[in-house]
Design an enzyme around this catalytic site. Sequence first.
Site, PDB file in Angstrom:
ATOM      1  N   ARG A  46       0.851  -1.205   0.000  1.00  0.00           N
ATOM      2  CA  ARG A  46       0.000   0.000   0.000  1.00  0.00           C
ATOM      3  C   ARG A  46       0.880   1.247   0.000  1.00  0.00           C
ATOM      4  O   ARG A  46       0.608   2.215  -0.691  1.00  0.00           O
ATOM      5  CB  ARG A  46      -0.957   0.003   1.197  1.00  0.00           C
ATOM      6  CG  ARG A  46      -1.712   1.317   1.333  1.00  0.00           C
ATOM      7  CD  ARG A  46      -2.900   1.282   2.280  1.00  0.00           C
ATOM      8  NE  ARG A  46      -2.748   0.455   3.442  1.00  0.00           N
ATOM      9  CZ  ARG A  46      -2.003   0.764   4.529  1.00  0.00           C
ATOM     10  NH1 ARG A  46      -1.335   1.901   4.585  1.00  0.00           N
ATOM     11  NH2 ARG A  46      -1.935  -0.067   5.539  1.00  0.00           N
ATOM     12  N   TYR A  98     -17.749  15.589 -15.099  1.00  0.00           N
ATOM     13  CA  TYR A  98     -18.248  14.206 -15.081  1.00  0.00           C
ATOM     14  C   TYR A  98     -19.261  14.036 -13.934  1.00  0.00           C
ATOM     15  O   TYR A  98     -19.049  14.528 -12.826  1.00  0.00           O
ATOM     16  CB  TYR A  98     -17.054  13.258 -14.924  1.00  0.00           C
ATOM     17  CG  TYR A  98     -17.455  11.851 -14.565  1.00  0.00           C
ATOM     18  CD1 TYR A  98     -18.332  11.125 -15.371  1.00  0.00           C
ATOM     19  CD2 TYR A  98     -16.979  11.243 -13.408  1.00  0.00           C
ATOM     20  CE1 TYR A  98     -18.714   9.843 -15.026  1.00  0.00           C
ATOM     21  CE2 TYR A  98     -17.351   9.952 -13.065  1.00  0.00           C
ATOM     22  CZ  TYR A  98     -18.230   9.261 -13.884  1.00  0.00           C
ATOM     23  OH  TYR A  98     -18.607   7.989 -13.540  1.00  0.00           O
ATOM     24  N   ASP A 172      -8.642  18.172 -14.987  1.00  0.00           N
ATOM     25  CA  ASP A 172      -8.999  16.791 -15.338  1.00  0.00           C
ATOM     26  C   ASP A 172      -8.720  16.617 -16.832  1.00  0.00           C
ATOM     27  O   ASP A 172      -9.391  17.202 -17.677  1.00  0.00           O
ATOM     28  CB  ASP A 172     -10.483  16.553 -15.006  1.00  0.00           C
ATOM     29  CG  ASP A 172     -10.900  15.109 -15.241  1.00  0.00           C
ATOM     30  OD1 ASP A 172     -10.280  14.435 -16.091  1.00  0.00           O
ATOM     31  OD2 ASP A 172     -11.865  14.655 -14.585  1.00  0.00           O
ATOM     32  N   LYS A 197      -9.536   5.324 -18.851  1.00  0.00           N
ATOM     33  CA  LYS A 197      -9.894   5.756 -20.215  1.00  0.00           C
ATOM     34  C   LYS A 197      -8.699   5.597 -21.161  1.00  0.00           C
ATOM     35  O   LYS A 197      -8.217   4.504 -21.322  1.00  0.00           O
ATOM     36  CB  LYS A 197     -10.430   7.191 -20.181  1.00  0.00           C
ATOM     37  CG  LYS A 197     -11.379   7.483 -19.022  1.00  0.00           C
ATOM     38  CD  LYS A 197     -12.575   6.556 -18.968  1.00  0.00           C
ATOM     39  CE  LYS A 197     -13.472   6.912 -17.782  1.00  0.00           C
ATOM     40  NZ  LYS A 197     -14.282   5.793 -17.326  1.00  0.00           N
TER      41      LYS A 197
HETATM   42  O1  P1T Z   1     -14.345   5.997 -13.458  1.00  0.00           O
HETATM   43  P1  P1T Z   1     -13.151   6.568 -12.768  1.00  0.00           P
HETATM   44  O2  P1T Z   1     -11.856   5.921 -13.158  1.00  0.00           O
HETATM   45  O3  P1T Z   1     -13.329   6.651 -11.289  1.00  0.00           O
HETATM   46  O4  P1T Z   1     -12.968   8.086 -13.285  1.00  0.00           O
HETATM   47  C1  P1T Z   1     -13.883   9.087 -13.000  1.00  0.00           C
HETATM   48  C2  P1T Z   1     -13.865  10.139 -14.078  1.00  0.00           C
HETATM   49  C3  P1T Z   1     -13.210  11.337 -13.833  1.00  0.00           C
HETATM   50  N1  P1T Z   1     -13.139  12.316 -14.769  1.00  0.00           N
HETATM   51  C4  P1T Z   1     -13.719  12.156 -15.967  1.00  0.00           C
HETATM   52  C5  P1T Z   1     -13.646  13.279 -16.968  1.00  0.00           C
HETATM   53  C6  P1T Z   1     -14.389  10.983 -16.287  1.00  0.00           C
HETATM   54  O5  P1T Z   1     -14.943  10.876 -17.496  1.00  0.00           O
HETATM   55  C7  P1T Z   1     -14.478   9.944 -15.318  1.00  0.00           C
HETATM   56  C8  P1T Z   1     -15.232   8.697 -15.582  1.00  0.00           C
HETATM   57  N2  P1T Z   1     -16.150   8.814 -16.611  1.00  0.00           N
HETATM   58  C9  P1T Z   1     -16.990   7.854 -17.072  1.00  0.00           C
HETATM   59  C10 P1T Z   1     -17.082   6.620 -16.551  1.00  0.00           C
HETATM   60  C11 P1T Z   1     -17.838   8.273 -18.199  1.00  0.00           C
HETATM   61  O6  P1T Z   1     -18.434   7.413 -18.877  1.00  0.00           O
HETATM   62  O7  P1T Z   1     -17.901   9.480 -18.456  1.00  0.00           O
END
Ligand code: P1T
Length: 393
Positions: A46, A98, A172, A197
Amino acid sequence: MKFETRALHVGQAPDANGAVVPGIELSTTFAQRSPGHPLGAYDYSRSGNPTRERLEQCVASLEGGKHGLAFASGLAATVTLMHTLKPGDHVVCIDDVYGGTQRYFRRVAKGMGIRFSFVDFGAHAEHLESAMEPETKMIWLETPTNPTMKVVDITQTARIARGHTGVVLVVDNTFMSPFCQRPLELGADVSFNSVSKYINGHSDVIMGMLCLSDDTLHSKLRFLQNSLGAVPSPFDCYLALRGAKTLAVRMRQHETNARQVAAYLEAHPHVRQVLYPGLESHAQRDVAARQNYCAGGMLSFVLDGGLLESKRFLEHCSIMTLAESLGGVESLIEHPALMTHASVSPDVRERLGISDSLIRLSVGLEHIDDLLAELAAALDAAFSKTKCPDPVS
Ligand code: P1T
């Protein structure tokens, strides 16, 4: 080294056995020769893990930062960042973020005493200054925004942040990835990525990453990474590192396909508007052209119909999989109002333009002919006068 070379080599030197692909360090714990004196640099996974560190070094280098910190999801990275704040602190957040980020800010972090102002920054951040307060400690910017693809000038936002002491600018970068946009080069303090992503790129890892250059903020976040414990598994770090190796070639092809899809949709009679930073018609096209290395693979569009047509259209897509998420090699298509942004209240959705006619598409790496053929067929079916089976309610 150039971007493509760094993606393949930073943090990825052959290991002690000479393995060109260093092994995955699965061990949770590390032997000590005397209490408090580990044999090597690690004591517990961790707190630190060699495979995670390889990924952190690689992505930090791609973002042009000194430090990288990996988390169990993008949201885990967000939560960890928010722990740098205390009750009473104020965050100025762009209004269109998001849905999961909004839900966490509005329904969790707010309850812990952190105050938020959700603001339309304007393309050159011209509306930002008036939202700043003496207690403002963080500016949270997503550009392009999810899902309406608004682009904001990061350099200008950073200039405003610098005018106030102790304000951290977080960008972001998920929609662009470090191949297309590097916020730290433009003055941001932290570049945030949902690694789930484009960086991983294969829709098989959930992960987040923070990249930055400031040593003091890094120490604070590293302490929080260990203390809160939302770390990714070594196997996921290995997969994300493998994905990052091909980020440049993937992003170039995502952009090539997205440009053609955007042009096709813009000329289609059943499409009212296409939101893609690479189009001449995009409202902040000039800002995007200045700050981005490529226009990316994300676009949204507005159908010339209502919820019925949107559902029919989406139910006729099959190569473009109807699913949340984005940035994978395969095309993913979705309805933000009913899916990724369903947790955003209807009045906020309406104000932001997240209507029943808005469709978001993460353009994948399929052959462009197949993508355009499917779009044509699904649009025909959605707007056909002949009765289609009723959409799934
Ligand atoms: O899903 P996660 O890895 O926790 O990420 C969150 C997140 C943060 N910022 C942006 C711009 C994002 O698009 C996302 C996650 N978004 C999706 C799952 C979506 O379909 O838009």
